[in-house]
Design an enzyme around this catalytic site. Structure first.
Site: not given
Ligand code: ZN
Length: 285
Positions: A2-3, A98
């Site tokens: 993700p940016e 996770h």
């Protein structure tokens, strides 16, 4: 990974779900994502705190926390790393596989899921302090872009991705903004003249702003994997999901037609990352 736009969309979605909630308990299931503190130190530091806000700089997100009967806030920083995701779920739901960290919030909980454990949760602020200006902040001007590019032999694309100079652009949006500004990814950053710097600065604003706008229009609830959690928005662990591909002009489009001139988009290796560009529109001067 993700940016800036993805993290900002996440922030906007999480804030109304989290502000005002009190952290009733804190569990670390993957100690590797907590550092440099120990899981116990982090638990002691945040349990009982209220969430006053959700902040972002570059690709970093944080919760503004305050201890009971205190107005002073301090950040609990969360970096999503390559594969980290945040979900707000009912506390009775089964935990996703996770799961790395769980913040109990009464009937709800905030789950940080991180299959590859490259993410990080910490009270330390060094990582935030080391960031350059956020690419969308009002302080990030054309002059600041010029300053970030001065006195370096680094290629413009590599420099754009250096978070110590400009925070928020990763491989995807660096490719996208350079195409929009018609700048070659390989030209030395310090060689860009003012006219090009202006175009690039505009391209950064336009590209990131448009992506945030698109993301905020999607009905995302960040409630878990496989629901409308934005998986199609964030992409999967192996990269961007097919549905999100249409958002990009050049990224992931090797061999396809450039949207500006119709030439074939090329993929090249640059600092071990795939760089997508149009050799016609983005020529070195
Ligand atoms: Zn082109």
């Amino acid at each position: 990974m993700p940016e800036l736009p993805e993290v900002e969309v996440l922030r906007c979605n999480l804030e109304p779900l989290l502000v005002g909630k009190r952290i009733s308990d804190f569990q670390v299931l993957k100690p590797r994502v907590v550092r440099p503190e120990s899981p116990q130190q982090l638990e002691d530091g945040v349990t009982g705190c209220s969430i006053k806000g959700v902040g972002r700089k570059g690709k970093f997100l944080w919760l503004d926390l305050a201890k009971a009967r205190s107005r002073a806030t301090f950040p609990l920083t969360i970096h999503l790393g390559m594969t980290g995701r945040l979900f707000v779920q009912d506390s009775g739901d089964p935990l996703p596989v996770h799961t790395a960290v769980v913040l109990g919030l009464g009937r709800k909980r905030l789950v940080f899921r991180d299959p590859r454990s490259f993410g990080r949760v910490t009270l330390e602020t060094d990582s935030l302090n080391q960031l350059g200006l956020d690419a969308l902040s009002v302080d990030f001007t054309v002059d600041q872009l010029g300053a970030a590019f001065a006195r370096t032999i680094q290629a413009v694309k590599v420099r754009l991705m250096d978070q110590r100079h400009i925070a928020g652009l990763g491989n995807i949006y660096a490719c996208e903004v350079l195409h929009r500004a018609r700048v070659s990814p390989f030209v030395a950053a310090s060689e860009l003249r003012l006219a090009k710097l202006k175009l690039l600065h505009q391209a950064i604003h336009a590209t990131l702003g448009r992506q945030i706008e698109l993301g905020l229009k999607l009905k995302l609830d960040f409630a878990g994997e496989g629901k409308s959690d934005g998986l199609f928005y964030f992409g999967s662990a192996s990269g961007q999901a097919p549905q999100s591909r249409e958002r990009f002009r050049v990224y992931g489009r090797e061999g396809e037609a450039c949207p500006t001139c119709g030439s074939k988009i090329v993929r090249a290796e640059q600092s071990k990352r795939g760089t997508f560009f149009c050799p016609q529109c983005q020529q070195s001067e």
